[in-house]
Design an enzyme around this catalytic site. Structure first.
Site, PDB file in Angstrom:
ATOM      1  N   CYS A 189       0.743  -1.175   0.071  1.00 11.20           N
ATOM      2  CA  CYS A 189       0.012   0.002   0.004  1.00 11.20           C
ATOM      3  C   CYS A 189       0.845   1.424   0.297  1.00 11.20           C
ATOM      4  CB  CYS A 189      -0.878  -0.070   1.251  1.00 11.20           C
ATOM      5  SG  CYS A 189      -2.199  -1.226   0.693  1.00 11.20           S
TER       6      CYS A 189
HETATM    7  P1  NAD Z   1      -5.329  -8.618  -2.936  1.00 10.51           P
HETATM    8  O1  NAD Z   1      -4.504  -8.584  -4.212  1.00 10.51           O
HETATM    9  O2  NAD Z   1      -4.707  -9.217  -1.874  1.00 10.51           O
HETATM   10  O3  NAD Z   1      -6.685  -9.122  -3.222  1.00 10.51           O
HETATM   11  C1  NAD Z   1      -7.349  -8.745  -4.477  1.00 10.51           C
HETATM   12  C2  NAD Z   1      -8.223  -9.991  -4.812  1.00 10.51           C
HETATM   13  O4  NAD Z   1      -9.061  -9.676  -6.066  1.00 10.51           O
HETATM   14  C3  NAD Z   1      -7.411 -11.191  -5.410  1.00 10.51           C
HETATM   15  O5  NAD Z   1      -7.554 -12.460  -4.628  1.00 10.51           O
HETATM   16  C4  NAD Z   1      -7.887 -11.397  -6.943  1.00 10.51           C
HETATM   17  O6  NAD Z   1      -7.772 -12.410  -7.542  1.00 10.51           O
HETATM   18  C5  NAD Z   1      -9.276 -10.713  -6.858  1.00 10.51           C
HETATM   19  N1  NAD Z   1      -9.861 -10.080  -8.136  1.00 10.51           N
HETATM   20  C6  NAD Z   1      -9.185  -9.535  -9.033  1.00 10.51           C
HETATM   21  N2  NAD Z   1     -10.145  -9.446 -10.203  1.00 10.51           N
HETATM   22  C7  NAD Z   1     -11.240 -10.062  -9.972  1.00 10.51           C
HETATM   23  C8  NAD Z   1     -12.344 -10.132 -10.553  1.00 10.51           C
HETATM   24  N3  NAD Z   1     -12.634  -9.681 -11.783  1.00 10.51           N
HETATM   25  N4  NAD Z   1     -13.497 -10.649  -9.784  1.00 10.51           N
HETATM   26  C9  NAD Z   1     -13.237 -11.387  -8.663  1.00 10.51           C
HETATM   27  N5  NAD Z   1     -11.752 -11.121  -8.075  1.00 10.51           N
HETATM   28  C10 NAD Z   1     -11.052 -10.599  -8.496  1.00 10.51           C
HETATM   29  O7  NAD Z   1      -5.362  -7.040  -2.583  1.00 10.51           O
HETATM   30  P2  NAD Z   1      -5.445  -6.357  -1.209  1.00 10.51           P
HETATM   31  O8  NAD Z   1      -4.331  -6.173  -0.407  1.00 10.51           O
HETATM   32  O9  NAD Z   1      -6.600  -6.934  -0.447  1.00 10.51           O
HETATM   33  O10 NAD Z   1      -6.267  -4.922  -1.628  1.00 10.51           O
HETATM   34  C11 NAD Z   1      -7.187  -4.545  -2.182  1.00 10.51           C
HETATM   35  C12 NAD Z   1      -7.438  -3.169  -1.992  1.00 10.51           C
HETATM   36  O11 NAD Z   1      -7.705  -2.515  -0.816  1.00 10.51           O
HETATM   37  C13 NAD Z   1      -6.342  -2.265  -2.831  1.00 10.51           C
HETATM   38  O12 NAD Z   1      -6.913  -1.138  -3.244  1.00 10.51           O
HETATM   39  C14 NAD Z   1      -5.650  -1.770  -1.616  1.00 10.51           C
HETATM   40  O13 NAD Z   1      -4.914  -0.697  -1.925  1.00 10.51           O
HETATM   41  C15 NAD Z   1      -6.714  -1.561  -0.575  1.00 10.51           C
HETATM   42  N6  NAD Z   1      -6.319  -1.748   0.790  1.00 10.51           N
HETATM   43  C16 NAD Z   1      -5.383  -2.993   1.095  1.00 10.51           C
HETATM   44  C17 NAD Z   1      -5.046  -2.914   2.371  1.00 10.51           C
HETATM   45  C18 NAD Z   1      -3.989  -4.108   2.907  1.00 10.51           C
HETATM   46  O14 NAD Z   1      -3.432  -4.131   4.008  1.00 10.51           O
HETATM   47  N7  NAD Z   1      -3.606  -5.140   2.052  1.00 10.51           N
HETATM   48  C19 NAD Z   1      -5.451  -2.106   3.459  1.00 10.51           C
HETATM   49  C20 NAD Z   1      -6.486  -1.191   3.235  1.00 10.51           C
HETATM   50  C21 NAD Z   1      -6.757  -0.897   1.853  1.00 10.51           C
HETATM   51  C1  UGA Z   2      -0.626   0.658   5.980  1.00 14.53           C
HETATM   52  C2  UGA Z   2      -1.586   1.521   7.039  1.00 14.53           C
HETATM   53  O1  UGA Z   2      -0.966   1.574   8.318  1.00 14.53           O
HETATM   54  C3  UGA Z   2      -3.224   1.155   7.113  1.00 14.53           C
HETATM   55  O2  UGA Z   2      -3.811   2.066   7.849  1.00 14.53           O
HETATM   56  C4  UGA Z   2      -3.595   1.286   5.644  1.00 14.53           C
HETATM   57  O3  UGA Z   2      -4.801   0.489   5.633  1.00 14.53           O
HETATM   58  C5  UGA Z   2      -2.814   0.166   4.725  1.00 14.53           C
HETATM   59  O4  UGA Z   2      -1.433   0.566   4.808  1.00 14.53           O
HETATM   60  C6  UGA Z   2      -3.275   0.204   3.385  1.00 14.53           C
HETATM   61  O5  UGA Z   2      -3.735   0.912   2.830  1.00 14.53           O
HETATM   62  O6  UGA Z   2      -2.964  -0.813   2.871  1.00 14.53           O
HETATM   63  P1  UGA Z   2       0.351  -1.552   6.241  1.00 14.53           P
HETATM   64  O7  UGA Z   2       1.098  -1.296   5.026  1.00 14.53           O
HETATM   65  O8  UGA Z   2      -0.381  -3.077   6.246  1.00 14.53           O
HETATM   66  O9  UGA Z   2      -0.623  -0.756   6.437  1.00 14.53           O
HETATM   67  O10 UGA Z   2       1.244  -1.916   7.554  1.00 14.53           O
HETATM   68  P2  UGA Z   2       2.189  -0.654   8.439  1.00 14.53           P
HETATM   69  O11 UGA Z   2       2.141  -1.136  10.029  1.00 14.53           O
HETATM   70  O12 UGA Z   2       1.291   0.769   8.455  1.00 14.53           O
HETATM   71  O13 UGA Z   2       3.635  -0.668   7.793  1.00 14.53           O
HETATM   72  C7  UGA Z   2       3.782  -0.385   6.555  1.00 14.53           C
HETATM   73  C8  UGA Z   2       5.348  -0.326   6.591  1.00 14.53           C
HETATM   74  O14 UGA Z   2       5.989   0.805   7.231  1.00 14.53           O
HETATM   75  C9  UGA Z   2       6.261  -1.543   6.924  1.00 14.53           C
HETATM   76  O15 UGA Z   2       7.032  -1.969   6.062  1.00 14.53           O
HETATM   77  C10 UGA Z   2       6.715  -1.013   8.349  1.00 14.53           C
HETATM   78  O16 UGA Z   2       7.709  -1.813   8.799  1.00 14.53           O
HETATM   79  C11 UGA Z   2       7.319   0.125   8.051  1.00 14.53           C
HETATM   80  N1  UGA Z   2       7.275   1.204   9.344  1.00 14.53           N
HETATM   81  C12 UGA Z   2       6.149   1.296   9.823  1.00 14.53           C
HETATM   82  C13 UGA Z   2       8.431   1.981   9.476  1.00 14.53           C
HETATM   83  O17 UGA Z   2       9.691   1.668   8.837  1.00 14.53           O
HETATM   84  N2  UGA Z   2       8.638   2.739  10.414  1.00 14.53           N
HETATM   85  C14 UGA Z   2       7.664   2.792  11.398  1.00 14.53           C
HETATM   86  O18 UGA Z   2       7.797   3.638  12.103  1.00 14.53           O
HETATM   87  C15 UGA Z   2       6.232   2.391  11.040  1.00 14.53           C
END
Ligand code: NAD
Ligand code: UGA
Length: 446
Positions: free
Chosen positions: A278
C-alpha cells in the site's frame, strides 16, 4: 444484511469474515478458483492472526466463497468492491475495478430490488463517481438513484493485525452522494457501536484514504532521514533522539495525567524503509494524480525518494564495515516479510537488500517464520539458502541482518550466546537491545 464482497484478498477476505462474525450473510467472490476452493475447504490462504478461527466459525453458516460474481450479486443487497488497485508505472491501474464494475452492472440488469455498490479498494479521487458509477449505469441500463446506489468506504486495516483492526476500527468513513446509500452503509456497520462514523461525499472519502496513508509514509521517511543524519555522528542514537521528540505533548498528548503511548511515535521509527502493498503504490498513485491535476507534490516526491534509497543504507553500513568486500561472507537474513505478522512480500525492503548481497556474491541464509514460501517465489538464487529455524540460520553466520521485527527475534542474543558466537548484528528495524550484543550496528546509529 446479505453482502457480496468482490476480491478475496487481504481486504476482501478479512472484511468478509469480520462482517460474517457480526452476523451478516456474506458471499466472498474471487475469480481465482483455487483461492475459492481453498477458502471453502477451510484454509484462509493468507497469514493473519485470528483469521483461521473466524473462517472455521462462520464457513457454511453465514460465510462462503464463490467464483460466480453474477449469482452473488443477485443473491445479495450490497456489493463491496475490494479488488487490487496496483500502480502500473504511470498511474493507478483500475483494470480490476473496471472489470468488476462491468460484471456488477451486468448482474444488476437482471435484478429487481434495490442494490448498493460500495467501493472499498483504495482509488484516486473521482474514481467512484466518474468511473465505477458510469460503468455500472451502462451495463445495468439503470440510472443511479433508481434501483441502485453507490458509496465509498475506505479501509484502514494494517496487515499483521488486520482482524483486530477491522473489529476495532478507529473510525468508519462513509462516502456517498445520497442519504439513502449512506444509511445502508451505516446499517452494515451498526454492530460497531463505539466507533465514530464520518459521513462525506465519495471523492472526500477517497481523498481521506490517501491523506492518511501518505501522512504515515511521510512520518517514516522523516524519521529515516533524521536517523540517517544521526548515524553520521558518533554517540547519537536516533532512538534517543526520537524519545526526546516523543516527549513533546503536542506529539504524544497527555490525557488524564497519562501520556498516550505509543501514539504517533509508532510511525517515527527509523528502519530499512517501508514496504507492503500500500504505502509505496499509494504514494506513486497520488503523486501521479497530483501531476494530472497540475499540482506539484514536492513533499511526497521526497518521501518516496528517501524510501527508495533507505534499504541501501544496510548495504552502506556493511560496505563500510567490510571495506566493500562482501564476497563469500555468510550473511544470515532474519525477516523477509515487509513487516511482522504477515507473509506478504510485496515491496519488502528485504528483496532489494538480498539482491544486492547476491550481486556482491555473498552467501545468504534466510529465515522468516511465515514468509519463506512467498519469498521463494520472488527471491531465487543459488546463493540463498532458506533455513528452517533461527538457530540454523545464524549458526554459521558472520553477519546477521534483521529486516523484520518478528517478536521471536528478540531472543537473538540468547541464541547467539548459547552457540558461543560473536557475529556482527545489523539491526534494520532498531528493535533489538543494542546492549545485548558485542558487535551491534543499525539504522540511525553508527
Ligand atoms: P489482494 O491482491 O490481496 O486481493 C485482491 C483480490 O481480488 C485477489 O484475490 C484477486 O484474485 C481478486 N480479483 C481480481 N479481479 C477480480 C475479479 N474480476 N473478480 C473477482 N475477484 C477478482 O489485494 P488487497 O491487498 O486485498 O487490496 C485490495 C484493495 O484494498 C487495494 O485497493 C488496496 O490498496 C486496498 N487496501 C489494502 C490493504 C491491505 O492491508 N492489503 C489495506 C487497506 C486498503
Ligand atoms: C498501512 C496503514 O498503516 C493502514 O492503515 C492502511 O490501511 C494500509 O497501509 C493500506 O492502505 O494498505 P500496512 O502497510 O499493512 O498498513 O502496515 P504498516 O504497519 O502501516 O507498515 C507499513 C510499512 O512501514 C512496513 O514496512 C513497516 O515496517 C514500515 N514502518 C512502519 C516503518 O518503517 N517505521 C515505522 O515507524 C512504522
Amino acid at each position: 444484511m446479505k453482502i457480496s464482497i468482490i476480491g478475496a484478498g487481504y481486504v476482501g477476505l478479512v472484511t468478509g469474515l469480520c462482517l460474517a462474525e457480526k452476523k451478516h450473510d456474506i458471499i466472498c467472490v474471487d475469480n481465482n478458483k483455487t483461492k475459492v476452493k481453498k477458502i471453502n475447504n477451510g484454509k484462509t490462504i493468507i497469514h493473519e492472526e485470528g483469521l483461521d478461527a473466524l473462517l472455521s466459525r462462520n464457513l457454511n453458516i453465514n460465510f462462503r466463497a464463490s467464483s460466480n460474481l453474477h449469482r452473488a450479486v443477485l443473491k445479495t443487497d450490497v456489493t463491496i468492491i475490494a479488488v487490487g488497485t496496483p500502480f502500473n508505472g504511470k498511474s493507478i491501474d483500475l483494470t480490476y475495478v473496471k472489470n468488476v464494475s462491468k460484471s456488477i452492472g451486468q448482474a444488476l440488469y437482471h435484478k429487481k430490488d434495490y442494490h448498493l455498490v460500495v467501493v472499498k479498494s483504495t482509488v484516486t479521487p473521482g474514481t467512484t463517481d466518474d468511473i465505477v458509477l458510469p460503468i455500472v449505469e451502462k451495463y445495468s441500463k439503470m440510472k443511479v438513484g433508481e434501483k441502485f446506489g453507490i458509496g465509498m468506504n475506505p479501509e484502514f486495516l494494517r496487515e499483521g493485525s488486520a482482524v483486530k483492526d477491522f473489529m476495532n476500527p478507529d473510525r468508519i468513513v462513509i462516502g456517498s452522494n445520497d442519504k439513502f446509500s449512506a444509511g445502508v452503509i451505516k446499517k452494515i456497520y451498526k454492530p460497531f457501536t463505539k466507533t465514530e462514523m464520518l459521513l462525506t461525499n465519495n471523492k472526500t472519502a477517497e481523498m481521506i484514504k490517501y491523506a492518511n496513508n501518505t501522512l504515515l509514509a511521510t512520518l517514516i521517511s522523516f524519521s529515516n532521514e533524521i536517523g540517517n543524519l544521526c548515524a553520521t555522528q558518533k554517540n547519537v542514537d536516533s532512538l534517543d533522539v526520537m524519545k526526546g521528540v516523543h516527549l513533546d505533548n503536542r506529539i504524544t498528548p497527555i490525557i488524564n495525567s497519562k501520556k498516550i503511548s505509543p501514539g504517533i511515535i509508532s510511525y517515527l521509527s527509523a528502519g530499512c524503509g517501508f514496504g507492503g502493498s500500500c504505502f509505496p503504490k499509494d504514494l506513486s498513485a497520488i503523486i501521479s494524480f497530483g501531476k494530472k491535476k497540475k499540482q506539484k507534490m514536492q513533499l511526497l516526491n521526497a518521501v518516496q525518494d528517501v524510501n527508495q534509497s533507505q534499504p541501501m543504507k544496510i548495504i552502506e553500513i556493511l560496505n563500510r564495515s567490510y571495506k566493500n568486500n562482501l564476497k563469500e561472507k555468510n550473511i544470515a537474513v532474519l525477516g523477509l516479510a515487509f513487516k511482522e505478522g504477515t507473509d506478504d512480500m510485496r515491496e519488502s525492503p528485504s528483496i532489494a537488500i538480498i539482491n544486492k548481497f547476491i550481486e556482491y556474491k555473498a552467501n545468504v541464509i534466510a529465515y522468516d517464520p511465515v514468509a519463506q514460501m512467498e519469498a521463494k517465489k520472488i527471491l531465487e538464487s543459488k546463493r540463498i539458502v532458506y533455513a528452517k529455524s533461527i538457530v540454523s540460520a545464524v549458526k554459521s553466520a558472520e553477519i546477521i541482518v534483521v529486516l523484520t521485527a518478528w517478536p521471536e527475534f528478540k531472543n537473538l542474543h540468547n541464541i547467539i550466546n548459547n552457540l558461543q558466537l560473536e557475529p556482527l548484528i545489523v539491526d534494520g528495524r532498531r528493535f533489538l537491545n543494542k546492549k545485548n550484543f558485542q558487535k551491534y550496528i543499525g539504522i540511525g546509529i553508527t
